[in-house]
Each structure stands twice: as C-alpha cells, then as structure tokens.
Motif scaffolding. Structure first.
Motif, short mmCIF file in Angstrom:
data_model
loop_
_atom_site.label_atom_id
_atom_site.label_comp_id
_atom_site.label_asym_id
_atom_site.label_seq_id
_atom_site.Cartn_x
_atom_site.Cartn_y
_atom_site.Cartn_z
N THR A 75 0.81 -1.22 0.00
CA THR A 75 0.00 0.00 0.00
C THR A 75 0.84 1.27 0.00
OG1 THR A 75 -0.15 0.04 2.42
CG2 THR A 75 -1.85 -1.20 1.23
N GLY A 76 2.17 1.12 0.07
CA GLY A 76 3.04 2.30 0.09
C GLY A 76 3.16 2.95 -1.27
N ASP A 77 3.65 4.18 -1.26
CA ASP A 77 3.92 4.89 -2.51
C ASP A 77 5.15 4.32 -3.20
OD1 ASP A 77 1.89 7.08 -2.10
OD2 ASP A 77 3.16 7.44 -0.36
N VAL A 78 6.10 3.82 -2.40
CA VAL A 78 7.32 3.21 -2.90
C VAL A 78 7.48 1.84 -2.26
CG1 VAL A 78 9.85 3.38 -3.02
CG2 VAL A 78 8.46 5.44 -3.27
N VAL A 79 7.85 0.84 -3.05
CA VAL A 79 8.02 -0.53 -2.56
C VAL A 79 9.49 -0.89 -2.66
CG1 VAL A 79 7.30 -2.93 -2.78
CG2 VAL A 79 5.71 -1.09 -3.41
N CYS A 80 10.07 -1.33 -1.54
CA CYS A 80 11.46 -1.81 -1.50
C CYS A 80 11.45 -3.32 -1.38
CB CYS A 80 12.20 -1.23 -0.29
SG CYS A 80 12.26 0.55 -0.24
N PHE A 81 12.06 -4.00 -2.32
CA PHE A 81 12.10 -5.46 -2.30
C PHE A 81 13.34 -5.94 -1.56
CE2 PHE A 81 9.52 -4.59 -6.13
CZ PHE A 81 8.37 -5.27 -5.75
N CYS A 82 13.15 -6.92 -0.68
CA CYS A 82 14.24 -7.49 0.10
C CYS A 82 14.04 -9.01 0.17
CB CYS A 82 14.25 -6.95 1.54
SG CYS A 82 13.88 -5.21 1.75
N ASP A 83 15.13 -9.73 0.31
CA ASP A 83 15.05 -11.16 0.62
C ASP A 83 15.21 -11.34 2.13
OD1 ASP A 83 14.67 -11.87 -1.98
OD2 ASP A 83 16.75 -12.44 -2.36
N VAL A 84 14.62 -12.38 2.65
CA VAL A 84 14.60 -12.57 4.09
C VAL A 84 15.99 -12.78 4.68
CG1 VAL A 84 14.27 -15.08 4.04
CG2 VAL A 84 13.32 -13.75 5.94
N ASP A 85 16.94 -13.25 3.88
CA ASP A 85 18.28 -13.54 4.40
C ASP A 85 19.29 -12.45 4.08
OD1 ASP A 85 18.16 -14.07 1.69
OD2 ASP A 85 19.46 -15.82 1.78
N ASP A 86 18.84 -11.30 3.58
CA ASP A 86 19.77 -10.23 3.22
C ASP A 86 19.88 -9.19 4.33
OD1 ASP A 86 20.23 -11.31 0.74
OD2 ASP A 86 18.69 -10.09 -0.25
N PRO A 87 21.08 -8.93 4.87
CA PRO A 87 21.26 -7.81 5.79
C PRO A 87 20.95 -6.48 5.09
CG PRO A 87 23.15 -9.29 5.86
CD PRO A 87 22.33 -9.69 4.68
N ILE A 88 20.31 -5.57 5.81
CA ILE A 88 19.86 -4.29 5.24
C ILE A 88 20.54 -3.15 5.99
CG2 ILE A 88 17.87 -2.82 4.78
CD1 ILE A 88 16.15 -5.35 4.79
N HIS A 89 21.04 -2.18 5.24
CA HIS A 89 21.69 -1.02 5.86
C HIS A 89 20.69 -0.31 6.79
CE1 HIS A 89 23.82 2.73 6.47
NE2 HIS A 89 24.88 2.22 5.85
N PRO A 90 21.13 0.10 7.99
CA PRO A 90 20.21 0.76 8.92
C PRO A 90 19.56 2.04 8.38
CG PRO A 90 22.21 0.10 10.05
CD PRO A 90 22.44 -0.15 8.59
N LYS A 91 20.17 2.66 7.39
CA LYS A 91 19.62 3.89 6.83
C LYS A 91 18.91 3.68 5.49
CE LYS A 91 22.68 7.25 9.07
NZ LYS A 91 21.63 8.01 9.75
N LYS A 92 18.63 2.43 5.14
CA LYS A 92 18.03 2.20 3.81
C LYS A 92 16.70 2.93 3.66
CE LYS A 92 16.46 -1.02 0.35
NZ LYS A 92 16.57 -2.33 -0.28
N CYS A 93 15.81 2.79 4.62
CA CYS A 93 14.50 3.43 4.48
C CYS A 93 14.64 4.95 4.44
CB CYS A 93 13.58 3.01 5.62
SG CYS A 93 11.86 3.53 5.39
N GLU A 94 15.55 5.48 5.23
CA GLU A 94 15.77 6.93 5.24
C GLU A 94 16.30 7.41 3.89
OE1 GLU A 94 17.94 10.25 8.14
OE2 GLU A 94 18.11 8.09 8.58
N VAL A 95 17.22 6.64 3.31
CA VAL A 95 17.74 6.99 1.97
C VAL A 95 16.62 6.96 0.94
CG1 VAL A 95 19.22 6.18 0.08
CG2 VAL A 95 20.11 6.23 2.42
N ILE A 96 15.81 5.90 0.98
CA ILE A 96 14.72 5.76 0.01
C ILE A 96 13.75 6.94 0.10
CG2 ILE A 96 12.72 4.36 -0.66
CD1 ILE A 96 15.50 3.22 -1.45
N LYS A 97 13.37 7.31 1.31
CA LYS A 97 12.43 8.42 1.47
C LYS A 97 13.02 9.72 0.91
CE LYS A 97 9.49 6.97 5.34
NZ LYS A 97 8.16 7.46 4.94
#
Length: 207
Positions: A75-97
């Motif tokens: 339902t978001g305006d932007v969709v970020c795809f991730c795999d369950v076993d992938d580490p994600i940078h702590p600032k990823k969502c902030e960068v995307i926004k």
C-alpha cells in the motif's frame, strides 16, 4: 510518502523470518510505513511481530512472481524489495524516502543500489543532505553492464520502485536468473519511467 518493505520468503528460509523482521524494526533509523511478507511455497507461515502482514502462496513462485505479488499487495507509494536472508543497511528506508521525495523534473521512479557479498557490516553514510544518484541510460540483458552519464561503478541490488511503475511494468515470472536485469531493461525502454542508481551499499547478499 509511505514506504513499504516487501520481503520474499521461501520454505527453506522460513526460520529466518522473525529475526530478519526484528532486525529491520530495531535498526532502521527511519521505520518503513509497512512491512509485508510474500511467502512462496508455504501455506501457513505466520509472524508474531505486530503490524507485519504475511501473505501465503502455497504454489511456489520464482523471484519475479513473488515480487509482482508484493507490488500488487503493498500500500506504500514506494516498494522496497528485500530477501529474508539479506542484511539491510540501517539507513536504507531513510535513503529511500529522501531520494523519492521529489516530484520535480528529476523525479526518481525506480532506484538501484550497490551491494557486497557475505558480510553483515556496512559503511556509515556520513550525510544524507546530498545523495549521489545518476540516471541509468541503458542496461544489457544480464544487468551487469549498466550505463550512467557519470559512469558510476554500477551493480544492482534489489529494486525500489514507485507503486505506479509496478502497476505498469511486471517482472518476468518464468526466469530463475536475470529477472532483475530484465525488469531494469523494461523500465529503461518504456520511455515513461526514470530509473536511477546510487553507489551506496544498502544491502548485502549472503550466499
């Protein structure tokens, strides 16, 4: 602007789900507005973490099919795809926004980012005031040769894209490998949406 994290999860990775979700909620400096899990090949996957939506599909899908389902359900305006076993940078969502929060002439419709293999460590992002991005002008079939005007060192991590792009362009659902490159080609060739790249490392692949 709302950002959805869409996590694809397969039967062999189901045991990683809760720890992956907990890590996202604990470490992201800006929390995603929605987290949804597309469970492929499972019929009863559940999650004890509040406000996480789990969608079970008993018939196993390849990666493209799982991402198409996630794009439809988010339902978001932007969709970020991730795999369950992938580490994600702590600032990823902030960068995307920050990257997508611009409806001007340089509006970003989709974003690729850099990655590393087999590490859980990330370099700190010193400043978000000016995030380096470049428009992608061509993509080869394997997405190993991506052209930007500034010839940035390009390789692709999982796509983040606006919901309207995902409603217009779908991932191939019959490809075991190369679905990301094929999708990038479709975006660039559409002449309707603009695909950008940042050299920031926002996920790591664990193989």
């Amino acid at each position: 602007m709302k950002v959805s994290f869409c996590i694809t999860c397969y039967d062999q990775d189901a045991h990683l789900l809760e720890s992956s979700l907990s890590n996202i909620l604990q470490t992201q400096t800006t929390k995603p507005d929605e987290i949804l899990v597309v469970s492929s090949g499972l019929k009863s996957l559940s999650c004890s973490i509040p406000n996480v939506k789990v969608y079970n599909f008993e018939n196993r899908m390849l990666a493209g099919g799982a991402r198409n389902k996630g794009g439809q359900l988010a339902t978001g305006d932007v969709v970020c795809f991730c795999d369950v076993d992938d580490p994600i940078h702590p600032k990823k969502c902030e960068v995307i926004k920050r990257v997508f929060d611009d409806d001007g002439p340089d509006r970003v419709d989709a974003l690729l980012h850099n990655y590393k293999f087999n590490t859980h460590d990330f370099a700190p992002i010193k400043s978000l005031d000016k995030i380096e991005i470049e428009k992608i002008t061509s993509v080869d079939p394997t997405c190993t040769n991506v052209r930007t005007a500034a010839n940035l060192p390009v390789c692709h991590g999982h796509m983040s894209a606006r919901k309207e792009l995902l409603a217009s362009i779908s991932y191939r659902e019959d490809m075991r490998l190369g679905e990301d490159g094929d999708f990038c080609q479709s975006v660039v060739k559409s002449n309707k949406f603009d695909l950008y790249y940042t050299p920031l490392i926002l996920i790591n692949y664990i193989t």
